[in-house]
Design an enzyme around this catalytic site. Structure first.
Site, PDB file in Angstrom:
ATOM      1  N   GLU A 143      32.315  42.908  37.832  1.00 23.09           N
ATOM      2  CA  GLU A 143      32.777  41.674  37.201  1.00 23.09           C
ATOM      3  C   GLU A 143      31.962  40.506  37.776  1.00 23.09           C
ATOM      4  O   GLU A 143      31.814  40.423  38.994  1.00 23.09           O
ATOM      5  CB  GLU A 143      34.266  41.441  37.457  1.00 23.09           C
ATOM      6  CG  GLU A 143      34.792  40.245  36.666  1.00 23.09           C
ATOM      7  CD  GLU A 143      36.302  40.037  36.786  1.00 23.09           C
ATOM      8  OE1 GLU A 143      36.963  40.799  37.522  1.00 23.09           O
ATOM      9  OE2 GLU A 143      36.800  39.115  36.136  1.00 23.09           O
ATOM     10  N   GLY A 187      37.434  38.407  47.375  1.00 20.34           N
ATOM     11  CA  GLY A 187      38.523  39.138  48.040  1.00 20.34           C
ATOM     12  C   GLY A 187      38.580  40.614  47.698  1.00 20.34           C
ATOM     13  O   GLY A 187      38.566  41.472  48.581  1.00 20.34           O
ATOM     14  N   HIS A 229      48.006  41.705  43.808  1.00 26.63           N
ATOM     15  CA  HIS A 229      47.258  41.071  42.715  1.00 26.63           C
ATOM     16  C   HIS A 229      46.364  42.093  42.012  1.00 26.63           C
ATOM     17  O   HIS A 229      46.399  42.216  40.780  1.00 26.63           O
ATOM     18  CB  HIS A 229      46.420  39.921  43.282  1.00 26.63           C
ATOM     19  CG  HIS A 229      45.595  39.199  42.280  1.00 26.63           C
ATOM     20  ND1 HIS A 229      46.001  38.019  41.694  1.00 26.63           N
ATOM     21  CD2 HIS A 229      44.384  39.486  41.722  1.00 26.63           C
ATOM     22  CE1 HIS A 229      45.074  37.625  40.844  1.00 26.63           C
ATOM     23  NE2 HIS A 229      44.078  38.492  40.838  1.00 26.63           N
ATOM     24  N   GLU A 230      45.591  42.838  42.790  1.00 28.87           N
ATOM     25  CA  GLU A 230      44.666  43.802  42.161  1.00 28.87           C
ATOM     26  C   GLU A 230      45.455  44.908  41.471  1.00 28.87           C
ATOM     27  O   GLU A 230      45.094  45.342  40.382  1.00 28.87           O
ATOM     28  CB  GLU A 230      43.691  44.390  43.194  1.00 28.87           C
ATOM     29  CG  GLU A 230      42.901  43.362  44.017  1.00 28.87           C
ATOM     30  CD  GLU A 230      42.229  42.276  43.202  1.00 28.87           C
ATOM     31  OE1 GLU A 230      41.882  42.502  42.035  1.00 28.87           O
ATOM     32  OE2 GLU A 230      42.061  41.149  43.735  1.00 28.87           O
TER      33      GLU A 230
END
Ligand code: B3K
Ligand code: ZN
Length: 879
Positions: free
Chosen positions: A125, A265, A301-302
Site C-alpha cells: 500500500e 506502524g 486496527h489492522e
C-alpha cells in the site's frame, strides 16, 4: 528546480478499469540480489473492444517475456512506458504471462519487496505492488491470488503469503517451496510475502461459528516471548469485532510478521499483517505503558481492517477515509472498551487537536476525502485518519446508535467483496436513519476546522435570552467559500447551585443524558428557559463534533464548570481552556520582556481537581495535571514563540509543584517502595502515568531536584518509570541527565527498539546546545539512515517534538532538518516527505524565523527531490 512534476491525479477523472482479472498465479524465486517473479493472470475485457490494458511496473532490474495465451506478444501489442507497459489489440478473454527480475537488497524505499534484518518482506500500500510485477496497481481491480514461493531453505525456512497455506516441500537439497491460496478477491495493495528465519509465538482462536483459526506472530530470533501482549490484543480484537460489529474472521490462519525496517506502524495485508516491530514486541523491561497501549490499538486496527478495508475496500485512493477513518473509529472504540472510556476520549482529542487541527490550519490542509493529489503516500494524514474517525463518531451521534448499527450492517451486507465509495457507505445510513445525509457529507469535501460561536442574545419583550450558535470555517488551500455542515453538539446547562438542567425546558436532568443540538445552518438559535438565562452552558461535551468552541464564559465560569461538570471530557476541557488562555497571556508577557505573574486561580483549580481524583482515577488525574502542549499553544499564538510558551509552562508547573508537594512526595515514595509485579493493564498504567506527571513537575525548578530524579531513574523497575524519569531529567539537562543517558546506553545498547527511546529523549532535550546534540546523535555508531524508526527517533522527534529548538530564531533547526531530508530522500522518499511536514507551521513564527524557514524550503525546492518530498515542499511554500 525540477520541472517534471507530474500532473495531479483528480477524483473526477476516475474511470473503471476496462479488464477484470478474476485470478492470478504468482511464482517467486526469492533471491536477495535478483528475485524472479512470474505472473499468470486470467483476464476478461469489461470495457470497450478497443481499450488497451495499462499495467503499472517500475524499478525492475529486468523485464522478461510477455505472453498472451502462451504466445509471445507481438511488437505492435507492447508499448513500454515510464510507468509500466501498455498492451494493445488484445482478445476479450485471455491468459497473460509476464516475467520480471527485481532486487530486494537494493530496495531502500521499503515499498515493494525488500530486505529487513536479513529477511524478505513486502509493503504494497499504496503503490508498492507495481515494484514487484506488472499489474493494474489500483484498489478497484480485485483478484484471487495463488502464490508459490521458492527460496533457499537455510536462508528462508519460513515462507508466507496471504490466505491459507497449501502444499510445501523440498525442491532440491538447498531450495524449498511453499504454496499459499487466498480465496478472497483482493486488490494488489493487500498482497504480502515474507520469507526468512523467524521465531514464532502461536495461539488459536475459536470464532463465533466455532471455526478454529491458527494465530502466529513471527519475530526475530529470541523475541518470541515479547509477542505475548500483541497476541493477547489480537485475540481480544477478534472477539470484540464479533461482539460489537458481528464480524467473524474468514481464513484458517492469521499471521503477523514483525519487521525492523518499516515506513509506518503496520499493514493490514489479508491474513498476513506486517508490523513495525515497535508495535509487536513488548515486556515490562523494554516497553512503556504507551507502547503497550499502542500495540493493543494497532493490532486491533489492522485486524479490524479485515472487514473495513479488505473485504470492503476503496474504489480509488480518494476514498482512503472509507477504510481508515472508519477503522480508526473502530480501534478507538475498542480501546475505550478495553481501558477507560473517558480517558481514551481525552487522549483521542489531544491527538486530533495536536495533529489534525494543526494540519487543517496550515498549507497542507485538505478535505477528509480530497479531490486531487500529487503523491498518494502523502495522503495518509491525520485528516484522513483522525478527522475521518471523528466524522464517523459525529454521524453516530447525529443519527443515533441504533440507526448507526443498522447502517453498518447494511454496508457490510451490500458491499462485501467490492471496492466502493463514501457515497455508497452513506447509503445504508440514510436508509437506516430515514433521512438524507448529503449535507453531512459536505464534511468530507471541505477542509478546515469549523468554529462554533456560542452567545446569548436578548429577545425583545422577554426576560429569557436566546442562545445563538454560529458556525464559520475559514479559507483553506484551494477552498475559499465554505458551506455550513451539520454539527451535532452535546450540550447541557448548570444553574448557579450546580444543578444540571435542560437549557431549553429548564427541567433538571436527573441523570438523564443530554440532548444533542444539531447545527444545520450557519446560525441556529435556541430559546433558553427562564432558569437557564444565567446558567453555565457546556457545549460539545465529550467532544461530540470536531470543532473549536468560542463562548462567552469567564475564567470564573470555567473554573466553576470544572467542579460541576459530570462529563469527564468537559471537566478536563474547562480546565484546559483556562490553562490555554492563561499560558498564552503569560507567553506574550514574556515576549514583551516582562515577568508574568503566577495565575493563582488556575493553579488552585488544578491542584483541587488533582487532589479530588488522584486516588480514585489516577489516569484522569494525570490528564488534569498536564498542561496544554507547546504544540497546541503554538497554534494559538501570533507570532508563535515556543520558547516563551515553554517558559510560561515552566512557571506554572513550578507553582503547582509547590502546592502538590506532599502528594508528589508520597507518590514517589509509593512508587519506589512498590514491590508488585508489573502488569500493563489500564489501572496500573494509570498509576504510573500519575507518577510520571508528578516527577515531570520536579523538573520545572531547574536542577533543584535532579538528584532525586536520578534516584527515580536508578530505582525504576520497568521501562515506563525509567522513561518517565529520563524524560524529566531531559528537561533539566546537566550532569545527572548525562549520567542517566550513559547508564541507559550501557544497559540497552544491544536492544534497537529501546535505543530508539534513548535517541528520542535526547532529541527532545531542551537546552541551548540541542541542535549540536542532535547532530551528534546522527553521528552515533548506532544511527542508521536506512532504518525509519531510528531516523524518526531523532529527526522527527526533534522537528515535531522539540519546537523550541526546531523553531530557533537562528534558523539552525530548519537547516538541520534540511540536511536530514537531503540525506534521507534519495534512500526513502516516503520518509523524507513525512519529516518535511514539520515545516507545515512555518508561517506562524516570527519574521526572522520565517525568513530562515522560507530560505530552507526554497533551497530544498531547487534540489532533485523525490516526488513525495517535492509535493510537501511545494505545498508548504504555496501562497
Ligand atoms: N493501511 C496502512 C497504511 C499504509 C500507508 C501507506 N503509505 C496501515 C493502516 O492504516 O492500517
Ligand atoms: Zn488503517
Amino acid at each position: 528546480m525540477r520541472t517534471d512534476t507530474p500532473p495531479p491525479v483528480l477524483l473526477q477523472d476516475y474511470k473503471p478499469y476496462p479488464f477484470e482479472i478474476p485470478n492470478v498465479r504468482l511464482v517467486f524465486q526469492l533471491d536477495t540480489a535478483r528475485t524472479h517473479v512470474l505472473s499468470t493472470m486470467q483476464v476478461k475485457r469489461t470495457g470497450e473492444p478497443g481499450d488497451s490494458m495499462v499495467l503499472d511496473g517500475v524499478a525492475f532490474e529486468e523485464t522478461g517475456k510477455i505472453l498472451i495465451n502462451g504466445t509471445p506478444a507481438e511488437d505492435h501489442q507492447v508499448e513500454f512506458t515510464e510507468t509500466g507497459v501498455t498492451l494493445h489489440a488484445l482478445p476479450d478473454d485471455f491468459e497473460l504471462t509476464t516475467e520480471v527480475w527485481i532486487s530486494p537488497e537494493k530496495n531502500t524505499e521499503l515499498s515493494g519487496l525488500y530486505m529487513s534484518g536479513g529477511r524478505f518482506c513486502t509493503q504494497c500500500e499504496a503503490e508498492g505492488f507495481r515494484r514487484i510485477t506488472y499489474w493494474p496497481d489500483r484498489p478497484d481491480v480485485m483478484s484471487t491470488f495463488s502464490v508459490r514461493i521458492e527460496a533457499d531453505v537455510e536462508f528462508a525456512p519460513t515462507l508466507l503469503s496471504n490466505g491459507n497455506p497449501g502444499e510445501a516441500g523440498a525442491i532440491d537439497e538447498t531450495r524449498h517451496y511453499a504454496e499459499w491460496d487466498d480465496p478472497h478477491p483482493k486488490p494488489s495493495y493487500l498482497f504480502a510475502l515474507c520469507g526468512g528465519d523467524y521465531d514464532v509465538f502461536t495461539d488459536h482462536f475459536i470464532t463465533m461459528s466455532g471455526k478454529e483459526v491458527a494465530l502466529s506472530i513471527f519475530v526475530d530470533k529470541g523475541d518470541a516471548e515479547r509477542a505475548a501482549y500483541a497476541m493477547d490484543s489480537l485475540k481480544r480484537s477478534m472477539k470484540w469485532d464479533e461482539d460489537t460489529f458481528g464480524r467473524e474472521y474468514d481464513l484458517d490462519v492469521f499471521n503477523i510478521v514483525a519487521v525492523r525496517d518499516f515506513n509506518f506502524g503496520a499493514m493490514e495485508n489479508k491474513g498476513l499483517n506486517i508490523f513495525n516491530s515497535a508495535y509487536v514486541l513488548a515486556n515490562a523491561e523494554t516497553a512503556t505503558d504507551g507502547d503497550f497501549e499502542a500495540i493493543e490499538s494497532i493490532v486491533a486496527h489492522e485486524y479490524f481492517h479485515n472487514w473495513t478495508g479488505n473485504r470492503i475496500t476503496c474504489r480509488d485512493w480518494f476514498q482512503l477515509c472509507l477504510k481508515e477513518g472508519l477503522t480508526v473509529f473502530r480501534d478507538q472504540e475498542f480501546s475505550a472498551d478495553m481501558r477507560s472510556r473517558p480517558v481514551q476520549r481525552i487522549k483521542d482529542v489531544i491527538r486530533l487537536r495536536g495533529r489534525q487541527f494543526a494540519e487543517d490550519a496550515g498549507p497542507l490542509a485538505h478535505p477528509v476525502r480530497p479531490d486531487r493529489y500529487a503523491s498518494i503516500d502523502n495522503l495518509y494524514t491525520a485528516t484522513v485518519y483522525e478527522k475521518g474517525a471523528e466524522l464517523i463518531r459525529a454521524l453516530k451521534t447525529y443519527i443515533g446508535a441504533d440507526a448507526f448499527k443498522r447502517g453498518m450492517d447494511l454496508y457490510f451486507e451490500k458491499y462485501d467483496g467490492t471496492a466502493t465509495t463514501i457515497e455508497a457507505f452513506y447509503e445504508g445510513f440514510e436508509e437506516a436513519a430515514g433521512f438524507d445525509l448529503s449535507r453531512f457529507r459536505t464534511w468530507y469535501s471541505q477542509a478546515g476546522t469549523p468554529t462554533v460561536t456560542v452567545e446569548r442574545v436578548d429577545v425583545e419583550g422577554s426576560n429569557a435570552p436566546r442562545l445563538r450558535l454560529t458556525q464559520a470555517n475559514g479559507p483553506t488551500p484551494g477552498q475559499t467559500e465554505k458551506k455550513p455542515v451539520p454539527i451535532p453538539l452535546r450540550m447541557t446547562a448548570f444553574t448557579a447551585d450546580g444543578t444540571e438542567i435542560n437549557p431549553e425546558t429548564g427541567e433538571p436532568r436527573d441523570g438523564q443524558d443530554e440532548d444533542v443540538v444539531l447545527l444545520i445552518d450557519e446560525v441556529t438559535e435556541l430559546q433558553l428557559a427562564p432558569n437557564a438565562a444565567d446558567a453555565l452552558i457546556s457545549a460539545n461535551r465529550n467532544f461530540s463534533a470536531p470543532v473549536r468552541i468560542k463562548d462567552e464564559l469567564t475564567m470564573e465560569d470555567r473554573l466553576k464548570l470544572v467542579t460541576v461538570e459530570t462529563d469527564a471530557f468537559a471537566k478536563w476541557e474547562a480546565l484546559q481552556t483556562v490553562a490555554r488562555a492563561t499560558l498564552l497571556e503569560m507567553a506574550h508577557t514574556i515576549v514583551a520582556g516582562n515577568t508574568p505573574s503566577i495565575p493563582d486561580e488556575l493553579v488552585a483549580a488544578m491542584v483541587t481537581a488533582v487532589k479530588d481524583t488522584h486516588e480514585t482515577d489516577p489516569a484522569f488525574a494525570s490528564l488534569l495535571l498536564t498542561l496544554p502542549g507547546v504544540g497546541e499553544l503554538f497554534m494559538e499564538m501570533t507570532p508563535a514563540n515556543p520558547a516563551a510558551i515553554y517558559e510560561a509552562k515552566r512557571l506554572v508547573r513550578t507553582a503547582i509543584l509547590k502546592q502538590l508537594w506532599p502528594i508528589i512526595d508520597e507518590v514517589i515514595h509509593e512508587n519506589l517502595t512498590d514491590e508488585g509485579e508489573f502488569t500493563p493493564d489500564a489501572v496500573s498504567a494509570g498509576r504510573r502515568s500519575f507518577y510520571a506527571a508528578c516527577i515531570d513537575l520536579l523538573s520545572a525548578e531547574g536542577d533543584k531536584h535532579s538528584a532525586k530524579l536520578l534516584s527515580c531513574f536508578r530505582a525504576a523497575k520497568n521501562m515506563t518509570d525509567t522513561m518517565s524519569a529520563l524524560r524529566a531529567l531531559s528537561n533539566v539537562g546537566g550532569p545527572d541527565f548525562e549520567a542517566a543517558v550513559q547508564a541507559f546506553e550501557a544497559k540497552w545498547k544491544h536492544a534497537p527498539l529501546v535505543m530508539d527511546k534513548w535517541f528520542g529523549v535526547q532529541a527532545l532535550q531542551a537546552s541551548d546546545d540541542a541542535i549540536a546534540r542532535v547532530r551528534g546523535l546522527m553521528e552515533h555508531e548506532d544511527f542508521d539512515w536506512k532504518n525509519p524508526n531510528r531516523v524518526r527517533s531523532v529527526a522527527a522527534t526533534f522537528a515535531m517534538g522539540n519546537l523550541v529548538a526546531f523553531h530557533s530564531e537562528t534558523g539552525e533547526g530548519y537547516k538541520l532538518l534540511g540536511e536530514v531530508v537531503r540525506k534521507v530522500d534519495p534512500l526513502n522518499g516516503a520518509l523524507s516527505a513525512r519529516l518535511l511536514t514539520a515545516f507545515e507551521q512555518w508561517r506562524r513564527v516570527s519574521e526572522t524565523a520565517q525568513a530562515h524557514a522560507r530560505a530552507e524550503l526554497e533551497a530544498l525546492r531547487e534540489c532533485d527531490l523525490s516526488k513525495n518530498a517535492m509535493d510537501i515542499v511545494q505545498r508548504a511554500l504555496a501562497d
